[in-house]
Write a protein that holds these residues in place. Sequence first.
Motif, PDB file in Angstrom:
ATOM      1  N   SER A   1     -15.382   8.212  -4.366  1.00  0.00           N
ATOM      2  CA  SER A   1     -14.610   7.447  -3.242  1.00  0.00           C
ATOM      3  C   SER A   1     -15.072   7.650  -1.991  1.00  0.00           C
ATOM      4  CB  SER A   1     -13.262   7.767  -3.426  1.00  0.00           C
ATOM      5  OG  SER A   1     -12.855   9.084  -2.819  1.00  0.00           O
TER       6      SER A   1
ATOM      7  N   LEU B   1     -12.182   8.685  -7.783  1.00  0.00           N
ATOM      8  CA  LEU B   1     -11.282   7.468  -8.452  1.00  0.00           C
ATOM      9  C   LEU B   1     -11.259   7.607  -9.823  1.00  0.00           C
ATOM     10  CD1 LEU B   1     -12.094   4.802  -5.535  1.00  0.00           C
ATOM     11  CD2 LEU B   1      -9.758   6.104  -5.671  1.00  0.00           C
TER      12      LEU B   1
ATOM     13  N   PHE C   1      -9.569   5.625 -13.099  1.00  0.00           N
ATOM     14  CA  PHE C   1      -8.902   4.500 -13.405  1.00  0.00           C
ATOM     15  C   PHE C   1      -8.398   4.371 -15.155  1.00  0.00           C
ATOM     16  CE2 PHE C   1      -8.258   0.198 -14.778  1.00  0.00           C
ATOM     17  CZ  PHE C   1      -7.380  -0.372 -13.684  1.00  0.00           C
TER      18      PHE C   1
ATOM     19  N   MET D   1      -4.046   4.650 -11.963  1.00  0.00           N
ATOM     20  CA  MET D   1      -5.049   5.049 -11.076  1.00  0.00           C
ATOM     21  C   MET D   1      -4.766   6.338 -10.260  1.00  0.00           C
ATOM     22  SD  MET D   1      -5.886   3.095  -7.521  1.00  0.00           S
ATOM     23  CE  MET D   1      -6.199   4.842  -7.112  1.00  0.00           C
TER      24      MET D   1
ATOM     25  N   HIS E   1      -6.457   9.012  -7.207  1.00  0.00           N
ATOM     26  CA  HIS E   1      -7.478   9.243  -6.240  1.00  0.00           C
ATOM     27  C   HIS E   1      -7.284  10.670  -5.955  1.00  0.00           C
ATOM     28  CE1 HIS E   1      -9.138   8.737  -1.751  1.00  0.00           C
ATOM     29  NE2 HIS E   1     -10.275   9.169  -2.716  1.00  0.00           N
TER      30      HIS E   1
ATOM     31  N   MET F   1      -8.705  14.585  -4.719  1.00  0.00           N
ATOM     32  CA  MET F   1      -9.814  14.810  -3.535  1.00  0.00           C
ATOM     33  C   MET F   1      -9.685  16.440  -3.894  1.00  0.00           C
ATOM     34  SD  MET F   1      -9.829  12.595  -1.095  1.00  0.00           S
ATOM     35  CE  MET F   1      -9.396  12.562   0.399  1.00  0.00           C
TER      36      MET F   1
ATOM     37  N   PHE G   1      -4.247  12.794  -4.620  1.00  0.00           N
ATOM     38  CA  PHE G   1      -3.838  12.430  -3.338  1.00  0.00           C
ATOM     39  C   PHE G   1      -3.087  11.156  -3.712  1.00  0.00           C
ATOM     40  CE2 PHE G   1      -4.981  10.158   0.780  1.00  0.00           C
ATOM     41  CZ  PHE G   1      -4.260  11.000   1.534  1.00  0.00           C
ATOM     42  N   ASN G   2      -3.563  10.200  -4.281  1.00  0.00           N
ATOM     43  CA  ASN G   2      -2.944   8.853  -4.695  1.00  0.00           C
ATOM     44  C   ASN G   2      -2.891   8.692  -6.218  1.00  0.00           C
ATOM     45  OD1 ASN G   2      -5.226   8.337  -2.249  1.00  0.00           O
ATOM     46  ND2 ASN G   2      -3.254   7.053  -1.755  1.00  0.00           N
ATOM     47  N   ASP G   3      -1.746   8.075  -6.307  1.00  0.00           N
ATOM     48  CA  ASP G   3      -1.297   7.741  -8.070  1.00  0.00           C
ATOM     49  C   ASP G   3      -0.625   6.618  -7.991  1.00  0.00           C
ATOM     50  OD1 ASP G   3      -0.369   7.913 -10.577  1.00  0.00           O
ATOM     51  OD2 ASP G   3       0.648   9.999 -10.360  1.00  0.00           O
ATOM     52  N   ILE G   4      -1.132   5.613  -8.761  1.00  0.00           N
ATOM     53  CA  ILE G   4      -0.198   4.267  -8.731  1.00  0.00           C
ATOM     54  C   ILE G   4      -0.251   3.907 -10.383  1.00  0.00           C
ATOM     55  CG2 ILE G   4      -0.243   1.588  -8.268  1.00  0.00           C
ATOM     56  CD1 ILE G   4      -1.920   2.554  -5.946  1.00  0.00           C
TER      57      ILE G   4
END
Lengths: 174, 174
Positions: free
Chosen positions: A123, A130, A132, A151, A153, A155, A165-168
């Motif tokens: 990323s 990333l 998915f 998804m 992200h 780190m 760090f990111n989770d959707i």
Amino acid sequence: MQKSPSLFYDIILLHLHTHKTLLLLLLLLLLLLLFFSRFKATGGGKRQAAEMDPDAVAKAFVDHYYSTFDANRAGLSNLYQDSSMLTFEGQKIQGSSNIVAKLTSLPFQQCKHSITTVDCQPSGPAGGMLVFVSGNLQLSGEQHALKFSQMFHLMPTPQSSFYVFNDIFRLNYA
Amino acid sequence: MQKSPSLFYDIILLHLHTHKTLLLLLLLLLLLLLFFSRFKATGGGKRQAAEMDPDAVAKAFVDHYYSTFDANRAGLSNLYQDSSMLTFEGQKIQGSSNIVAKLTSLPFQQCKHSITTVDCQPSGPAGGMLVFVSGNLQLSGEQHALKFSQMFHLMPTPQSSFYVFNDIFRLNYA
């Protein structure tokens, strides 16, 4: 034949005694070599981490994440940090404790994730990744599995591991 | 009354002629002020961009991306750069020209995307943004729409716009 090496060392020692500047220079050179070999070794280590197969890392993360989710949702807390963000079916939540509070309060006790696809990409320069995922989510007592996409992200941590760090997350309604 | 301003300027000019160092210092001060006001303006601009509603930016990007995809796929090329990555149904492609070559060679001429959900999150200190999309893809001549999920990692350009750094696309088979 036996005398020769001894004589050789004698000559060297004599030289070293008479050329103290040369000795100092040699010591300096040795120290520089040591310094650069350490530097190179550290760089090599970093390179090795960067060259780790990202697909294997993503696969290992996904296996760990969903098996933990299905066995003990509260155990996910150490995968998130205070800066972590989760968007769950459109609802935005920040911070490890809030995220785990949300996940543990979902209106089902038992579930089983089956993963269909895992795609990953690096990323950017910070060493993130990333991931998915698409798959099925079987809730206990429900006849049909729910399809989902998610998804992450990831780190890197200073301990050469990753945190989310990111989770959707989204269910894919039929 | 009319004489007074003229006299005032005369005095100033006299001073400036006699104090060339002072004049130079004043000029320097003026240049410094100009420099810092520009610097502050740029900083202000960046702050404004960071404070832009991310959901609105994500929505605008998604509208632009899929309307361009459906009308003129080759027109997507300026949304990607050489470092951009696309994973399309598991196939990895890198670079704007390769990505557009892949998208324009997909085995259908006409399609229409309908977006169901758009989620976004900031992706870290570099000012990037993650956009997660789910929706339906209707191909011309096909009776049923295909469900898909797609994620984009948008990165800021020096022109205060975004380009697609990561793009992962998957059809959600029933």
